[in-house]
Design an enzyme around this catalytic site. Structure first.
Site, short mmCIF file in Angstrom:
data_model
loop_
_atom_site.label_atom_id
_atom_site.label_comp_id
_atom_site.label_asym_id
_atom_site.label_seq_id
_atom_site.Cartn_x
_atom_site.Cartn_y
_atom_site.Cartn_z
N LYS A 1 9.68 3.70 2.43
CA LYS A 1 10.02 2.81 3.56
C LYS A 1 10.98 1.76 3.05
CE LYS A 1 7.30 1.14 6.92
NZ LYS A 1 7.85 1.60 8.19
N1 PMP Z 1 8.55 7.30 10.50
C1 PMP Z 1 9.18 6.14 10.29
C2 PMP Z 1 10.64 6.16 10.05
C3 PMP Z 1 8.47 4.94 10.31
O1 PMP Z 1 9.09 3.77 10.10
C4 PMP Z 1 7.09 4.96 10.57
C5 PMP Z 1 6.30 3.66 10.62
N2 PMP Z 1 5.84 3.30 9.36
C6 PMP Z 1 6.47 6.20 10.79
C7 PMP Z 1 7.23 7.35 10.75
C8 PMP Z 1 4.99 6.29 11.06
O2 PMP Z 1 4.27 5.96 9.91
P1 PMP Z 1 2.82 5.34 9.99
O3 PMP Z 1 2.04 6.21 10.89
O4 PMP Z 1 2.34 5.37 8.60
O5 PMP Z 1 2.96 3.96 10.53
#
Ligand code: PMP
Length: 308
Positions: A160
């Site tokens: 991220k």
């Molecule tokens: N894809 C992206 C690009 C994101 O930023 C997120 C949010 N973190 C997700 C998917 C979903 O991840 P999560 O379920 O861990 O929040």
């Protein structure tokens, strides 16, 4: 979306007053984008506020930093404890959104990140449904973006990364300005990857399908993993398979998953209704169970909760 200030932000081990939680304009990450963050939610439960899958989020933060070669001066447990503390000191008894950020600070300039100071901050504040109550209830209108998701050799998609979100913000702005709620991003190979801040599932003939994160260049979502477990527990089969845009047009049901968005039905993709355009029965069952799990109303998912 406006932020509602709270009292304190945790910065490198100190609880700093919200208005004083500032950085220098020559902070490395502000210029070059090398940094990593997380988005976590805490919810009110019958036994007090609880953070959802805190350990998994902090593990992912440390993995993101490993990819970016940022040495975080805190152990997993210290980061988890600091998160619990920031929710506690801000008295966020009704739940909140939590934003940990590891960034390269002030001291070095020039693209080489090695040697730049590594700073860590954790903020928390009240935040409603990311795509609005109407979207959660009735479904959201999605548009396939003209922006492709990153090629994994251009930007590490398992991290991220702060700078990686330029791509997401371009796609989000394009979709919103065109009158849609959210963008779906295709990978450089033209296959469905993910959304700007969510993973995606379709339902076809009773089977749940989501693009395989590595192949699709998508973030390995913690909500996505939670939904796989919930779906299996509800006796639905889940398969990770590559999807094309026309698979989305022809899906019986579809929904997106993410910490901020939670579980949100998709009503249409590129103006083609998904099913009859209303949230379908499998989406509704999964959404309902997820909402109960995060609020501590399902004892079988208690291990996902960290009480504050
Ligand atoms: N894809 C992206 C690009 C994101 O930023 C997120 C949010 N973190 C997700 C998917 C979903 O991840 P999560 O379920 O861990 O929040």
């Amino acid at each position: 979306m406006p932020i509602t200030p709270t009292k304190k932000i945790w910065m490198d081990g100190e609880f700093v007053d919200w208005p004083d939680a500032k950085v220098h304009v020559l902070t490395y990450t502000l210029h070059y984008g090398t940094g990593a963050f997380e988005g976590i939610r805490a919810y009110k439960t019958p036994n007090g506020v609880a953070i959802f899958r805190l350990k998994e989020h902090m593990e992912r933060l440390l993995r993101s930093c490993k990819i970016l070669m940022m040495e975080v001066p805190y152990e997993l447990k210290e980061l988890c404890d600091a998160t619990v503390e920031i929710v506690r000191v801000n008295e966020l008894h009704d739940g909140c959104y939590i934003r940990p950020l590891v960034y390269l600070g002030y001291g070095e300039i020039g693209v080489n990140p090695i040697g730049a100071p590594v700073n860590t901050a954790i903020a928390a504040w009240s935040w409603g449904p990311y795509l609005g109550d109407h979207g959660v209830e009735n479904g959201v209108r999605m548009k396939i973006s003209s922006w492709a998701r990153h090629h994994p050799n251009a930007m590490p998609t398992a991290s991220k990364t702060v700078g990686g979100y330029v791509n997401a913000s371009l796609a989000k702005a394009e979709a919103v300005l065109a009158g849609y709620d959210e963008a779906i991003m295709l990978g450089p190979d033209g296959l469905v990857s993910e959304c700007t801040g969510e993973n995606l599932f379709i339902v076809r003939d009773g089977l749940l399908i989501s693009p395989p994160p590595s192949e699709a260049g998508a973030l390995r979502g913690i909500t996505q993993a939670s939904i796989v477990k919930i779906a299996n527990d509800l006796q639905y089969e889940v398969s990770f398979e590559t999807l094309r845009r026309d698979d989305l047009y022809l899906a019986d049901e579809a929904f997106i998953t993410g910490t901020a968005a939670e579980v949100v039905p998709i009503s249409s993709v590129d103006d083609r209704l998904v099913g009859d355009g209303r949230p379908g029965p499998i989406t509704t069952a999964i959404k309902t169970t997820y909402h109960q799990a995060i609020r501590g109303e399902r004892p079988q998912y208690e291990e996902w909760l960290t009480r504050v």
